[in-house]
Design a protein around this motif. Sequence first.
Motif, PDB file in Angstrom:
ATOM      1  N   MET A 111      18.916  23.444   2.008  1.00  0.00           N
ATOM      2  CA  MET A 111      19.984  24.314   2.783  1.00  0.00           C
ATOM      3  C   MET A 111      20.402  25.629   1.842  1.00  0.00           C
ATOM      4  N   MET A 112      20.500  26.698   2.828  1.00  0.00           N
ATOM      5  CA  MET A 112      20.632  28.225   2.050  1.00  0.00           C
ATOM      6  C   MET A 112      22.311  28.253   1.822  1.00  0.00           C
ATOM      7  N   SER A 113      22.471  28.896   0.939  1.00  0.00           N
ATOM      8  CA  SER A 113      23.766  29.237   0.506  1.00  0.00           C
ATOM      9  C   SER A 113      24.214  30.341   1.493  1.00  0.00           C
ATOM     10  N   PHE A 114      25.575  30.491   1.284  1.00  0.00           N
ATOM     11  CA  PHE A 114      26.170  31.552   2.181  1.00  0.00           C
ATOM     12  C   PHE A 114      25.482  32.696   1.778  1.00  0.00           C
ATOM     13  N   GLY A 115      25.441  33.158   0.427  1.00  0.00           N
ATOM     14  CA  GLY A 115      24.828  34.415   0.042  1.00  0.00           C
ATOM     15  C   GLY A 115      23.527  34.475   0.294  1.00  0.00           C
ATOM     16  N   GLU A 116      22.581  33.517   0.228  1.00  0.00           N
ATOM     17  CA  GLU A 116      21.281  33.593   0.743  1.00  0.00           C
ATOM     18  C   GLU A 116      21.233  34.081   2.423  1.00  0.00           C
ATOM     19  N   LEU A 117      22.284  33.251   3.272  1.00  0.00           N
ATOM     20  CA  LEU A 117      22.285  33.627   4.551  1.00  0.00           C
ATOM     21  C   LEU A 117      22.627  34.898   4.769  1.00  0.00           C
ATOM     22  N   LEU A 118      23.715  35.657   4.231  1.00  0.00           N
ATOM     23  CA  LEU A 118      23.899  36.895   4.382  1.00  0.00           C
ATOM     24  C   LEU A 118      22.959  38.058   4.174  1.00  0.00           C
ATOM     25  N   CYS A 119      22.289  37.590   2.919  1.00  0.00           N
ATOM     26  CA  CYS A 119      21.119  38.577   2.630  1.00  0.00           C
ATOM     27  C   CYS A 119      19.698  38.365   3.580  1.00  0.00           C
ATOM     28  N   GLN A 120      19.453  37.199   4.050  1.00  0.00           N
ATOM     29  CA  GLN A 120      18.254  37.261   4.732  1.00  0.00           C
ATOM     30  C   GLN A 120      18.622  37.407   6.359  1.00  0.00           C
ATOM     31  N   TYR A 121      19.893  37.280   6.633  1.00  0.00           N
ATOM     32  CA  TYR A 121      20.064  37.596   8.156  1.00  0.00           C
ATOM     33  C   TYR A 121      20.890  38.693   8.344  1.00  0.00           C
ATOM     34  N   THR A 122      21.014  39.727   7.312  1.00  0.00           N
ATOM     35  CA  THR A 122      21.739  40.901   7.326  1.00  0.00           C
ATOM     36  C   THR A 122      21.585  41.656   8.734  1.00  0.00           C
ATOM     37  N   GLN A 123      20.299  42.098   9.205  1.00  0.00           N
ATOM     38  CA  GLN A 123      20.392  42.915  10.329  1.00  0.00           C
ATOM     39  C   GLN A 123      20.692  41.940  11.630  1.00  0.00           C
ATOM     40  N   GLU A 124      20.545  40.512  11.680  1.00  0.00           N
ATOM     41  CA  GLU A 124      20.998  39.806  12.907  1.00  0.00           C
ATOM     42  C   GLU A 124      22.471  39.923  12.794  1.00  0.00           C
ATOM     43  N   LEU A 125      23.298  39.936  11.701  1.00  0.00           N
ATOM     44  CA  LEU A 125      24.698  39.939  11.801  1.00  0.00           C
ATOM     45  C   LEU A 125      25.063  41.139  12.108  1.00  0.00           C
ATOM     46  N   ALA A 126      24.485  42.258  11.553  1.00  0.00           N
ATOM     47  CA  ALA A 126      24.807  43.675  11.989  1.00  0.00           C
ATOM     48  C   ALA A 126      24.748  44.044  13.346  1.00  0.00           C
ATOM     49  N   GLN A 127      23.484  43.418  14.229  1.00  0.00           N
ATOM     50  CA  GLN A 127      23.188  43.531  15.695  1.00  0.00           C
ATOM     51  C   GLN A 127      24.400  42.885  16.317  1.00  0.00           C
TER      52      GLN A 127
END
Length: 375
Positions: A1-17
């Motif tokens: 399971m990914m940490s919150f920090g890893e989620l933010l780094c991996q899905y940066t563009q998805e969240l920005a979109q």
Amino acid sequence: MMSFGELLCQYTQELAQRWYERWRREGPASPALTEAALKDHLPVQLRVIGEALRVAPAFRESPRELWRQHERLDPEQRVIDAVLIEEVVREYGFLVEEVRAWLEERGEQVSFADYSYFYLAIFELTAESIRRYSKFREERVAQERSEYVAGIAHQLRTPVSALHLSVQQLGRVQGTPEARVLERLRRTVGRLGRLVDGILRLERFKPEELPIHPEMIAPAQVLEQIVADYEHDARSKGLRLELSAPRSARMWADRDLLVDALGNLIQNAIKYTARGFVRISLEEQADAVRFRVEDSGPGISPERQRELFRPVHPGQPGGVGLGLSIAFRAALAQGGALSLESTPGRGSTFLLRLPWRVHAREGLPAAEAESLPGV
């Protein structure tokens, strides 16, 4: 399971979109400006928070310290682009809401400590934006105020120098001073007084608030008086100062504001024309009087023309010099318009258009206005 920090780094563009789509749905006040100022920086800021969260809690950088590095935050560009800080704050709020909704939709479980860090990081990002915005704006206002005051001093220098010269001439005269010296002194004092009055009107009133005191005037006579004030300046540069105006024309206008506008246009034309002529004329139209101030100067570039008639105030970026600002406001206040025709290298023509009958504001009884003859 990914940490919150890893989620933010991996899905940066998805969240920005996701934020971008929310931003578009909400209808920002300045779409192009906000997109340029926020969209480009948001992925960087999300990654900064994500990388901090990937570090063990005991060694994490404090949320406030995250934004001390300039490349992580660029609020100065928002000031230059005229993005309101209120809009920036609102959009960071959108980001918090969208990240929370995204986590819930994915069923991600994040610790209270991690989410609190993320929330505080966005809060501190918003606060730092406001701090830098305020500091940058304060510096800009101080600089522009300094330039504005310097502009006033420059405008006053010419009539004050002429006044000093006239006083020196009077000191050399034995007996009664020559009539021409006294006349030059009278014109210089009047010119200085009109300039000070124009500056005070610029400082105290918006165009729509300026008191208007119309009177029946002969515009040709007003032009003759202004031209007489600037004949010496034109002659000292070898310029032909030409005037063409029908003496029979009559209009209903505020004399002081008309002199503000035309005097500054003629002065600017003389100032920026090295050789050739400055030509002033009056054209009678069906519903308006049009004044032309034409010169054989260097002309004005299209880029500069786009900025030329932006109303300005001390502390506000952009816009025109003091003289043109006074002329522009004097035209607007009387229900008129000021425009420009210019080609670089081929001179400039300023066009001041005023209605035949300017309406009073503060001070002229309606009965008096009604009793005047039509134009």
